[in-house]
Design an enzyme around this catalytic site. Structure first.
Site, PDB file in Angstrom:
ATOM      1  N   ARG A 150     -11.151  26.395  44.386  1.00 58.01           N
ATOM      2  CA  ARG A 150     -12.303  26.606  45.275  1.00 58.01           C
ATOM      3  C   ARG A 150     -11.996  26.169  46.699  1.00 58.01           C
ATOM      4  O   ARG A 150     -12.355  26.838  47.660  1.00 58.01           O
ATOM      5  CB  ARG A 150     -13.519  25.857  44.735  1.00 58.01           C
ATOM      6  CG  ARG A 150     -14.407  26.678  43.803  1.00 58.01           C
ATOM      7  CD  ARG A 150     -13.631  27.250  42.607  1.00 58.01           C
ATOM      8  NE  ARG A 150     -14.506  27.965  41.680  1.00 58.01           N
ATOM      9  CZ  ARG A 150     -15.073  27.395  40.620  1.00 58.01           C
ATOM     10  NH1 ARG A 150     -14.822  26.122  40.321  1.00 58.01           N
ATOM     11  NH2 ARG A 150     -15.873  28.097  39.847  1.00 58.01           N
ATOM     12  N   ASP A 199      -9.159  30.723  39.969  1.00 58.22           N
ATOM     13  CA  ASP A 199     -10.561  31.082  39.771  1.00 58.22           C
ATOM     14  C   ASP A 199     -10.844  32.345  40.576  1.00 58.22           C
ATOM     15  O   ASP A 199      -9.924  32.943  41.127  1.00 58.22           O
ATOM     16  CB  ASP A 199     -11.488  29.921  40.195  1.00 58.22           C
ATOM     17  CG  ASP A 199     -12.764  29.899  39.370  1.00 58.22           C
ATOM     18  OD1 ASP A 199     -13.502  30.895  39.393  1.00 58.22           O
ATOM     19  OD2 ASP A 199     -13.014  28.895  38.667  1.00 58.22           O
ATOM     20  N   HIS A 251     -13.567  34.118  35.475  1.00 57.32           N
ATOM     21  CA  HIS A 251     -13.143  33.315  36.639  1.00 57.32           C
ATOM     22  C   HIS A 251     -11.759  33.773  37.100  1.00 57.32           C
ATOM     23  O   HIS A 251     -10.918  32.959  37.467  1.00 57.32           O
ATOM     24  CB  HIS A 251     -13.093  31.819  36.289  1.00 57.32           C
ATOM     25  CG  HIS A 251     -14.444  31.178  36.116  1.00 57.32           C
ATOM     26  ND1 HIS A 251     -15.171  30.674  37.165  1.00 57.32           N
ATOM     27  CD2 HIS A 251     -15.197  30.964  35.008  1.00 57.32           C
ATOM     28  CE1 HIS A 251     -16.319  30.162  36.717  1.00 57.32           C
ATOM     29  NE2 HIS A 251     -16.367  30.325  35.412  1.00 57.32           N
ATOM     30  N   ASP A 289     -14.251  29.782  29.791  1.00 55.66           N
ATOM     31  CA  ASP A 289     -15.697  29.600  29.991  1.00 55.66           C
ATOM     32  C   ASP A 289     -16.339  30.771  30.725  1.00 55.66           C
ATOM     33  O   ASP A 289     -15.675  31.527  31.412  1.00 55.66           O
ATOM     34  CB  ASP A 289     -15.964  28.313  30.784  1.00 55.66           C
ATOM     35  CG  ASP A 289     -15.296  28.355  32.159  1.00 55.66           C
ATOM     36  OD1 ASP A 289     -14.083  28.630  32.200  1.00 55.66           O
ATOM     37  OD2 ASP A 289     -15.982  28.140  33.173  1.00 55.66           O
ATOM     38  N   GLU A 290     -17.638  30.852  30.555  1.00 53.17           N
ATOM     39  CA  GLU A 290     -18.522  31.697  31.357  1.00 53.17           C
ATOM     40  C   GLU A 290     -18.029  33.133  31.533  1.00 53.17           C
ATOM     41  O   GLU A 290     -18.071  33.670  32.639  1.00 53.17           O
ATOM     42  CB  GLU A 290     -18.733  31.065  32.743  1.00 53.17           C
ATOM     43  CG  GLU A 290     -19.397  29.713  32.683  1.00 53.17           C
ATOM     44  CD  GLU A 290     -19.650  29.111  34.067  1.00 53.17           C
ATOM     45  OE1 GLU A 290     -20.745  28.573  34.254  1.00 53.17           O
ATOM     46  OE2 GLU A 290     -18.759  29.156  34.937  1.00 53.17           O
ATOM     47  N   TYR A 318     -19.982  15.227  35.501  1.00 53.43           N
ATOM     48  CA  TYR A 318     -19.760  16.202  36.577  1.00 53.43           C
ATOM     49  C   TYR A 318     -19.860  15.509  37.930  1.00 53.43           C
ATOM     50  O   TYR A 318     -20.934  15.275  38.456  1.00 53.43           O
ATOM     51  CB  TYR A 318     -20.727  17.392  36.425  1.00 53.43           C
ATOM     52  CG  TYR A 318     -20.072  18.477  35.591  1.00 53.43           C
ATOM     53  CD1 TYR A 318     -19.362  18.128  34.443  1.00 53.43           C
ATOM     54  CD2 TYR A 318     -20.096  19.808  35.963  1.00 53.43           C
ATOM     55  CE1 TYR A 318     -18.701  19.084  33.699  1.00 53.43           C
ATOM     56  CE2 TYR A 318     -19.446  20.777  35.216  1.00 53.43           C
ATOM     57  CZ  TYR A 318     -18.746  20.399  34.086  1.00 53.43           C
ATOM     58  OH  TYR A 318     -18.082  21.352  33.344  1.00 53.43           O
ATOM     59  N   ASP A 342     -19.138  16.630  40.721  1.00 53.76           N
ATOM     60  CA  ASP A 342     -19.589  17.460  41.848  1.00 53.76           C
ATOM     61  C   ASP A 342     -21.108  17.383  41.989  1.00 53.76           C
ATOM     62  O   ASP A 342     -21.657  17.891  42.957  1.00 53.76           O
ATOM     63  CB  ASP A 342     -19.121  18.914  41.693  1.00 53.76           C
ATOM     64  CG  ASP A 342     -19.579  19.577  40.398  1.00 53.76           C
ATOM     65  OD1 ASP A 342     -19.817  18.851  39.396  1.00 53.76           O
ATOM     66  OD2 ASP A 342     -19.690  20.821  40.368  1.00 53.76           O
ATOM     67  N   GLU A 359     -16.404  23.593  44.749  1.00 55.58           N
ATOM     68  CA  GLU A 359     -17.131  24.562  45.583  1.00 55.58           C
ATOM     69  C   GLU A 359     -17.609  23.961  46.896  1.00 55.58           C
ATOM     70  O   GLU A 359     -17.597  24.615  47.938  1.00 55.58           O
ATOM     71  CB  GLU A 359     -18.357  25.122  44.838  1.00 55.58           C
ATOM     72  CG  GLU A 359     -18.048  26.103  43.728  1.00 55.58           C
ATOM     73  CD  GLU A 359     -17.990  25.420  42.366  1.00 55.58           C
ATOM     74  OE1 GLU A 359     -17.628  24.223  42.307  1.00 55.58           O
ATOM     75  OE2 GLU A 359     -18.319  26.086  41.372  1.00 55.58           O
TER      76      GLU A 359
HETATM   77  C1  TNX Z   1     -19.300  25.350  35.688  1.00 56.75           C
HETATM   78  S1  TNX Z   1     -17.553  23.698  33.798  1.00 56.75           S
HETATM   79  C2  TNX Z   1     -17.988  25.747  35.686  1.00 56.75           C
HETATM   80  C3  TNX Z   1     -17.212  25.654  36.946  1.00 56.75           C
HETATM   81  C4  TNX Z   1     -18.084  25.300  38.118  1.00 56.75           C
HETATM   82  C5  TNX Z   1     -19.014  24.178  37.718  1.00 56.75           C
HETATM   83  C6  TNX Z   1     -19.870  23.665  38.823  1.00 56.75           C
HETATM   84  C7  TNX Z   1     -16.985  25.057  33.651  1.00 56.75           C
HETATM   85  C8  TNX Z   1     -16.160  25.189  32.498  1.00 56.75           C
HETATM   86  N1  TNX Z   1     -17.287  26.045  34.545  1.00 56.75           N
HETATM   87  O1  TNX Z   1     -16.518  26.852  37.187  1.00 56.75           O
HETATM   88  O2  TNX Z   1     -17.275  24.909  39.183  1.00 56.75           O
HETATM   89  O3  TNX Z   1     -19.851  24.616  36.665  1.00 56.75           O
HETATM   90  O4  TNX Z   1     -20.540  22.488  38.469  1.00 56.75           O
END
Ligand code: TNX
Length: 511
Positions: free
Chosen positions: A148, A177, A246, A311-312, A403, A405, A455
């Site tokens: 980031r 990412d 990502h 993830d995600e 976390y 951040d 970020e």
């Molecule tokens: C979720 S934790 C994410 C990150 C982001 C973060 C911000 C995770 C596995 N994925 O890509 O930076 O939240 O808090």
């Protein structure tokens, strides 16, 4: 004596040992390199270099010794430190234990000993003690996120230095990412040629950057240097290469691994950043591409664990793609979720066959995993509980407590952060073993990790501000016995400890 993390046992005795220019450091065999590091780390503040010898003498001597009989009781990372008026005795089964004993010795000295500049007119005394110590958990990690906002090599070094003082032993680096690809891969030069150059975070949301440009990458030589630098501090760098989501920076660089290569190839690079869908198309060619990337990553990082993110993933994009629907049928899978776990299993099998272990965020659990995979539980404890019950090793990294951040105080008084609120006290209260696990299952909890997602963090000053003192609390959660954990005494020790951070020029958040 404000030791952080607190040791397992510590008895204060009468008197002091004084380090002077005539003090010698005695070590043989495997202890020699740790003795050199001790001499090295004390020199800047003390202004003299202690002499290194083989044989200990019975006065004015610091002896470091490997003693394998200690392994049964203390493991490889534990140590025994005895300080008398005449000598200091440090013993451990392994060099890691000696290293941690040296960190404790540094903390027993006046805070000025941690500094980088010579301090005059000070007595370098160490109180007489008997300390027996070993960590509660094997995985004591922090995560940094140069994807980031790029983090220069020298800043990563300083980050590792301060980690070592707190006895952390894993640094996960989130190299890739949507916002950037930060690790040189010789076979695919555009990953950095294109994927590292864009200041994508500034494009995406202007208020997320308030410092230098986000671009940049590490050459393979720089990576090798960092791996070595970390290893000297008994820290293993765990590389994270995100997939199948990502992955925007990779797709912009090589559109053929994404969903719509024809469309993307037709655009100039700058325009691709907004047009790609940020998730890989897991065709066989893409699987091979990412495996080739991992081959170079394995060459660079000797550690067992390779993190592949996981993830995600917005698998809606696969639902809408005719090509991916055809792939799902071809592979005889049920749906997009199965395609996700099929893809992860390809990586798992690949790493496992090369003697490595896959690590992934808890989404990798869906659809079943090979026995060797390690799960990082971030969306709360659930992933960790499920994984440990299924016999997987887990690292606890929940958004609720780890976390870094997130805000650490009232938002109006803090630099802009991503959200949340995790004050120091909350980190200190974290218990890595979920109460839902029985003793057998709990053995799968390797430890925990705090995440400094990047970020909103563009400078080293800000990085340190977000990390400390919360990382001091996390260090104690992961190292010290659960029974000795108590917030008020910790805060008292922390006040002294912050003096060390101050002399180390760490821009911690004041209490
Ligand atoms: C979720 S934790 C994410 C990150 C982001 C973060 C911000 C995770 C596995 N994925 O890509 O930076 O939240 O808090």
């Amino acid at each position: 004596m404000s030791l952080i993390p607190a040791p397992v046992s510590c008895e204060r005795q009468e008197g002091f040992f004084a380090i002077t220019a005539s003090t010698c450091v005695a070590a043989q065999g495997g202890a020699i390199s740790e003795a050199s590091k001790l001499i090295e780390v004390l020199e800047p503040a003390m202004g003299f270099r202690l002499g290194q010898v083989e044989r200990p003498v019975d006065t004015d001597c610091i002896e470091l010794k490997i003693d394998s009989s200690l392994r049964a009781g203390l493991g490889g990372e534990g140590y025994e430190l005895t300080v008398s008026g005449r000598v200091v005795n440090l013993r451990a089964a392994d060099s890691a234990g000696l290293f941690y004993g040296v960190q404790t010795l540094r903390q027993l000295l006046p805070a000025a000993a941690c500094g980088k500049k010579k301090v005059e007119g000070i007595q370098w005394t160490v109180p007489c003690v008997r300390i027996t110590d070993h960590p509660r958990f094997a995985w004591r990690g922090l995560l940094i996120d140069p994807a980031r906002h790029f983090i220069p090599v020298s800043d990563v070094e300083r980050y590792l230095d301060v980690m070592a003082l707190h006895k952390f032993n894993r640094l996960q680096i989130h190299f890739t990412d949507d916002q950037g690809w930060r690790i040189e891969i010789k076979k695919y030069p555009r990953l950095t040629g294109i994927g590292a150059g864009m200041d994508f975070s500034a494009l995406q949301a202007k208020d997320q950057t308030n410092g230098p440009k986000a671009g940049g990458f590490y050459t393979q030589d720089q990576i090798r240097h960092l791996v070595r630098y970390a290893a000297e501090r008994h820290i293993t760098i765990v590389p994270e290469i995100e997939m199948p989501a990502h992955t925007g920076a990779a797709i912009v660089s090589y559109p053929e691994i994404g969903l719509y290569p024809e469309k993307l190839n037709a655009l100039p690079v700058e325009k691709r950043w907004r047009a790609h869908e940020g998730v890989l198309a897991p065709r066989p060619e893409t699987v091979l591409f990412m495996q080739n990337v991992l081959t170079e990553v394995m060459d660079l990082f000797p550690g067992t664990h390779i993190h592949i993110g996981g993830d995600e993933a917005n698998i809606d994009h696969w639902r809408k793609s005719a090509g991916m629907q055809a792939l799902i049928r071809e592979l005889k899978l049920k749906d997009e979720a199965e395609l996700h776990s099929w893809f992860i299993r390809q990586m798992d099998a690949f790493l496992t066959s090369r003697g490595r272990q896959l690590v992934g965020w808890d989404e990798i659990l869906q659809g079943g995993l090979a026995a060797g995979a390690v799960v990082m539980s971030w969306r709360g404890e659930e992933g960790g509980i499920t994984a440990a019950r299924a016999g997987h090793d887990v690292v606890m990294a929940p958004t609720s407590h780890t976390y870094f951040d997130y805000y650490q105080g009232p938002a109006e008084k803090e630099p802009k952060a991503i959200g949340g609120l995790i004050p120091l006290e909350k980190v200190y209260a974290y218990e890595p073993i979920p109460s839902a696990l029985n003793a057998d299952q709990a053995r799968h909890v390797l430890g925990g990790q705090a995440q400094l997602w990047g970020e909103f963090i563009a400078t080293q000053e800000h990085r340190m501000y977000m990390t400390y003192p919360r990382a001091a609390a996390m260090a104690e959660v992961l190292w010290s016995p659960k029974t000795s954990r108590s917030y008020d005494p910790f805060l008292k020790r922390l006040t002294d400890h912050l003096l060390r951070l101050k002399t180390t020029e760490v821009n911690y958040r004041p209490l």
